[in-house]
Design a protein around this motif. Sequence first.
Motif, mmCIF file in Angstrom:
data_model
loop_
_atom_site.group_PDB
_atom_site.id
_atom_site.type_symbol
_atom_site.label_atom_id
_atom_site.label_comp_id
_atom_site.label_asym_id
_atom_site.label_seq_id
_atom_site.Cartn_x
_atom_site.Cartn_y
_atom_site.Cartn_z
ATOM 1 N N GLU A 64 -1.804 -0.765 11.288
ATOM 2 C CA GLU A 64 -0.673 -1.647 11.239
ATOM 3 C C GLU A 64 0.257 -0.941 10.387
ATOM 4 O OE1 GLU A 64 -3.800 -3.301 9.486
ATOM 5 O OE2 GLU A 64 -4.435 -3.033 11.608
ATOM 6 N N ARG A 65 0.004 -0.068 9.699
ATOM 7 C CA ARG A 65 0.896 0.551 8.465
ATOM 8 C C ARG A 65 2.069 1.458 9.439
ATOM 9 N NH1 ARG A 65 1.313 -2.150 4.000
ATOM 10 N NH2 ARG A 65 -0.827 -2.580 3.271
ATOM 11 N N GLN A 66 3.276 1.376 8.803
ATOM 12 C CA GLN A 66 4.178 2.402 9.141
ATOM 13 C C GLN A 66 4.925 3.033 7.687
ATOM 14 O OE1 GLN A 66 7.442 0.133 11.113
ATOM 15 N NE2 GLN A 66 6.142 -0.600 12.566
ATOM 16 N N LEU A 67 5.133 4.416 8.055
ATOM 17 C CA LEU A 67 5.565 5.290 6.901
ATOM 18 C C LEU A 67 6.984 5.352 7.211
ATOM 19 C CD1 LEU A 67 2.641 7.788 6.561
ATOM 20 C CD2 LEU A 67 3.106 5.869 5.077
ATOM 21 N N ARG A 68 7.877 5.619 6.175
ATOM 22 C CA ARG A 68 9.372 6.081 6.150
ATOM 23 C C ARG A 68 9.282 7.614 5.999
ATOM 24 N NH1 ARG A 68 9.620 2.277 1.633
ATOM 25 N NH2 ARG A 68 10.162 4.111 0.528
ATOM 26 N N TYR A 69 10.070 7.983 6.746
ATOM 27 C CA TYR A 69 10.400 9.585 6.678
ATOM 28 C C TYR A 69 10.142 10.135 5.453
ATOM 29 C CZ TYR A 69 11.526 9.526 11.899
ATOM 30 O OH TYR A 69 11.648 9.483 13.107
ATOM 31 N N GLU A 70 10.958 9.551 4.457
ATOM 32 C CA GLU A 70 10.921 10.012 2.814
ATOM 33 C C GLU A 70 9.494 10.039 2.629
ATOM 34 O OE1 GLU A 70 12.508 5.978 1.188
ATOM 35 O OE2 GLU A 70 13.928 7.300 2.374
ATOM 36 N N GLU A 71 8.615 9.133 2.812
ATOM 37 C CA GLU A 71 7.477 9.244 2.266
ATOM 38 C C GLU A 71 6.482 10.402 2.963
ATOM 39 O OE1 GLU A 71 5.910 4.709 1.492
ATOM 40 O OE2 GLU A 71 6.528 5.107 3.748
ATOM 41 N N ILE A 72 6.747 10.615 3.996
ATOM 42 C CA ILE A 72 6.122 11.987 4.641
ATOM 43 C C ILE A 72 6.656 12.983 4.206
ATOM 44 C CG2 ILE A 72 5.657 12.817 7.044
ATOM 45 C CD1 ILE A 72 6.083 10.181 8.392
ATOM 46 N N PHE A 73 7.898 13.107 4.213
ATOM 47 C CA PHE A 73 8.559 14.295 3.686
ATOM 48 C C PHE A 73 8.162 14.635 2.221
ATOM 49 C CE2 PHE A 73 11.235 13.609 7.795
ATOM 50 C CZ PHE A 73 10.639 14.633 8.528
ATOM 51 N N GLY A 74 8.105 13.776 1.490
ATOM 52 C CA GLY A 74 8.247 13.540 0.183
ATOM 53 C C GLY A 74 6.961 14.142 -0.346
ATOM 54 N N ALA A 75 6.104 14.103 0.416
ATOM 55 C CA ALA A 75 4.622 14.345 0.044
ATOM 56 C C ALA A 75 4.394 15.800 0.001
ATOM 57 C CB ALA A 75 3.456 13.568 0.845
ATOM 58 N N PRO A 76 3.524 16.255 -1.051
ATOM 59 C CA PRO A 76 3.452 17.700 -0.985
ATOM 60 C C PRO A 76 2.609 18.326 -0.047
ATOM 61 C CG PRO A 76 2.700 16.828 -3.018
ATOM 62 C CD PRO A 76 3.178 15.702 -2.247
ATOM 63 N N ASN A 77 1.560 17.418 0.472
ATOM 64 C CA ASN A 77 0.589 18.163 1.503
ATOM 65 C C ASN A 77 -0.010 16.624 2.021
ATOM 66 O OD1 ASN A 77 -1.266 17.024 -0.587
ATOM 67 N ND2 ASN A 77 -1.310 19.082 -1.462
ATOM 68 N N LYS A 78 -0.972 16.921 2.843
ATOM 69 C CA LYS A 78 -1.328 15.801 3.687
ATOM 70 C C LYS A 78 -2.314 14.845 2.711
ATOM 71 C CE LYS A 78 -4.561 14.735 7.648
ATOM 72 N NZ LYS A 78 -5.501 15.355 8.787
ATOM 73 N N GLU A 79 -3.259 15.419 2.091
ATOM 74 C CA GLU A 79 -3.903 15.028 0.956
ATOM 75 C C GLU A 79 -3.316 13.685 0.100
ATOM 76 O OE1 GLU A 79 -4.041 18.340 1.688
ATOM 77 O OE2 GLU A 79 -5.962 17.985 2.819
ATOM 78 N N ALA A 80 -1.957 14.420 -0.451
ATOM 79 C CA ALA A 80 -1.231 13.643 -1.213
ATOM 80 C C ALA A 80 -0.574 12.323 -0.515
ATOM 81 C CB ALA A 80 -0.202 14.412 -1.907
ATOM 82 N N LEU A 81 -0.228 12.567 0.736
ATOM 83 C CA LEU A 81 0.298 11.523 1.681
ATOM 84 C C LEU A 81 -0.871 10.378 1.858
ATOM 85 C CD1 LEU A 81 2.457 10.109 3.444
ATOM 86 C CD2 LEU A 81 1.690 11.576 5.106
ATOM 87 N N LEU A 82 -2.094 11.026 1.935
ATOM 88 C CA LEU A 82 -3.270 9.917 2.281
ATOM 89 C C LEU A 82 -3.538 9.288 1.063
ATOM 90 C CD1 LEU A 82 -5.534 9.130 4.040
ATOM 91 C CD2 LEU A 82 -6.990 10.912 3.492
ATOM 92 N N GLU A 83 -3.498 9.651 -0.172
ATOM 93 C CA GLU A 83 -3.703 9.220 -1.549
ATOM 94 C C GLU A 83 -2.752 8.132 -1.516
ATOM 95 O OE1 GLU A 83 -6.177 9.122 -3.529
ATOM 96 O OE2 GLU A 83 -7.352 10.449 -2.149
ATOM 97 N N ARG A 84 -1.284 8.279 -1.253
ATOM 98 C CA ARG A 84 -0.458 7.141 -1.354
ATOM 99 C C ARG A 84 -0.815 6.186 -0.402
ATOM 100 N NH1 ARG A 84 5.324 10.958 -1.161
ATOM 101 N NH2 ARG A 84 4.734 12.079 -3.301
ATOM 102 N N MET A 85 -1.390 6.482 0.749
ATOM 103 C CA MET A 85 -1.357 5.418 1.741
ATOM 104 C C MET A 85 -2.612 4.650 1.394
ATOM 105 S SD MET A 85 -1.229 7.434 5.196
ATOM 106 C CE MET A 85 -1.664 6.479 6.229
ATOM 107 N N ILE A 86 -3.583 5.176 0.767
ATOM 108 C CA ILE A 86 -4.967 4.398 -0.003
ATOM 109 C C ILE A 86 -4.421 3.534 -0.937
ATOM 110 C CG2 ILE A 86 -6.912 4.957 -1.123
ATOM 111 C CD1 ILE A 86 -7.532 7.318 0.778
ATOM 112 N N GLU A 87 -3.469 4.118 -1.874
ATOM 113 C CA GLU A 87 -3.318 3.275 -3.245
ATOM 114 C C GLU A 87 -2.429 2.184 -2.720
ATOM 115 O OE1 GLU A 87 -4.190 3.218 -6.298
ATOM 116 O OE2 GLU A 87 -5.305 4.982 -5.596
ATOM 117 N N ARG A 88 -1.601 2.400 -1.787
ATOM 118 C CA ARG A 88 -0.745 0.918 -1.233
ATOM 119 C C ARG A 88 -1.657 -0.022 -0.611
ATOM 120 N NH1 ARG A 88 4.310 1.927 2.723
ATOM 121 N NH2 ARG A 88 2.807 2.403 4.302
ATOM 122 N N GLU A 89 -2.738 0.585 0.262
ATOM 123 C CA GLU A 89 -3.820 -0.252 0.992
ATOM 124 C C GLU A 89 -4.504 -0.983 -0.185
ATOM 125 O OE1 GLU A 89 -5.399 -2.128 4.265
ATOM 126 O OE2 GLU A 89 -3.739 -0.501 4.141
#
Length: 187
Positions: A64-89
């Motif tokens: 159900e989640r959507q990411l903004r481009y800035e969230e994707i491009f602002g993450a230094p790597n896939k793991e950091a992006l996943l951690e942000r998603m987990i924290e939001r969840e």
Amino acid sequence: MLELPEDEFWFFEGFRPALSSLSVEPPAFLHEMAFVNLYAAFDGFVSDLLRARLQRHPQMMGGERQLRYEEIFGAPNKEALLERMIEREVRDVMYQALTDVLATFRGRFGMTKLGSSRDAEAQRIALTRNCLLHNAGLVDSRLARVAPERPVGERIVIGHTEMSDACNVLRKLAYEIDRADQGFAAG
């Protein structure tokens, strides 16, 4: 009994009434602080367990989640992006009423072995904590709905018995959540 040198005792003259009764019963605000702290420890446990579960099984976050481009491009790597998603969840799940959090655990997160016998009392504890922190220690309409014997506006008094009962309920519920999580991990 708390002991102070005589000069400090007179310096803290405002504390004299409280000091004289400390050997009998601690001031009520200490029970209130302990009650709030107890729930904070329980809430932290539940958040940490959810976070660990999502780290092991990120697909449980659903689609159900959507990411903004800035969230994707602002993450230094896939793991950091996943951690942000987990924290939001985790934040979104934990923002719900406790009964809804537990229902989410049973449903979406697969803790089917987690019973519901302690839900009502745990929700009452959560609402009491909210009133102590956010309503000047007075019963609000949400707490009055689950505890009809407590009218809106009544002062909440936490004594040794209330503290002990809350501790027992939350301890047992934490144990049941932990067992349900272990059952999922093993199954």
